[in-house]
Design an enzyme around this catalytic site. Sequence first.
Site, short mmCIF file in Angstrom:
data_model
loop_
_atom_site.label_atom_id
_atom_site.label_comp_id
_atom_site.label_asym_id
_atom_site.label_seq_id
_atom_site.Cartn_x
_atom_site.Cartn_y
_atom_site.Cartn_z
CD GLU A 96 -1.00 1.58 4.48
OE1 GLU A 96 -0.50 2.42 3.69
OE2 GLU A 96 -2.20 1.22 4.43
CG ASP A 107 -3.18 1.57 -2.04
OD1 ASP A 107 -4.31 1.28 -2.45
OD2 ASP A 107 -2.73 1.18 -0.94
CG HIS A 148 -1.67 -1.10 1.59
ND1 HIS A 148 -3.01 -1.14 1.33
CD2 HIS A 148 -1.37 -2.30 2.16
CE1 HIS A 148 -3.52 -2.30 1.73
NE2 HIS A 148 -2.55 -3.02 2.23
CE1 TYR A 149 -2.13 6.07 -2.42
CE2 TYR A 149 -0.81 5.57 -4.35
CZ TYR A 149 -1.98 6.06 -3.78
OH TYR A 149 -2.98 6.53 -4.59
CB THR A 150 0.43 6.52 3.83
OG1 THR A 150 1.30 7.44 3.14
CG2 THR A 150 1.27 5.53 4.64
CG HIS A 195 -5.13 -1.96 -1.19
ND1 HIS A 195 -5.48 -0.86 -0.46
CD2 HIS A 195 -6.09 -2.89 -0.96
CE1 HIS A 195 -6.62 -1.13 0.19
NE2 HIS A 195 -7.00 -2.35 -0.10
ZN LIG Z 1 -4.12 0.40 0.43
#
Ligand SMILES: [Zn+2]
Length: 257
Positions: free
Chosen positions: A101, A153, A36-38, A143
């Site tokens: 993350e 993301d 994921h990215y935040t 994700h």
């Molecule tokens: Zn995500």
Amino acid sequence: MSPSLSPESPVAAKVFPSPNHGERKDGQHPSMIILHYTGMPDAGEALQWLCNPVSQVSAHYFVFEDGRVLQMVPEARRAWHAGVSSWNGESDINSRSIGIEIANPGHPGGLPPFPDAQMESVVALTKDIVTRWRIPAVRVLAHSDVAPGRKLDPGEGFPWERLHRAGVGHRVAPAPIRDGRFFSRGDQGMPIEALQAMLAMYGYGLRINGTFDEDTEKVVTAFQRHFRPERVDGVADASTITTLRDLIATRPANPTA
Ligand SMILES: [Zn+2]
């Protein structure tokens, strides 16, 4: 997880516990990694949010821009990062995965590049996790792969080839983009059915109905974001289809082994 405990991965500097986790269901253990990215401008704020009981979200690990890594949830526990999602016909992705993350402002912040120091840590962390849990290469995913209708993301700027060079994840060189026959929204028939079947065979959650509908467009877009990031437009051009075919052809024989 108490802050005094040491992290399970040697790549993580320390434990920064989130209360947002539960038991993995049906005796599942980690068999995939979801990146994921935040999607927030400030990494510290993102971290606080993932550790706030109000948010009901979390991940197992958090990677800062400077490469520092924190563990928030024990690997044996079910962190709450994937939401409504599916892969390979399985829907409870949280029970089956380790969530990471990566601090990055994401699409809302103009997709800034992931700094070198951060990517070094992501490579080391994912390498450690796939080795310890024997996670198949085809199950290191975005994700957006498991929730194509909802999530973008870690985005088309994420350097998957860098992970692949380190032996993490499944990838082929994307086929060059050329003019020619393509399929897009509204097309119908056997070729669309074949395209949907190939996407589903690789793992994407998609109904095979022979119509290039909104869901198909979203899945094609998610596929491009991960595997053919040079053009992310939801149009199944020859490059997209060839890249998908090459991925299926190079997939290990038993991806769940
Ligand atoms: Zn995500």
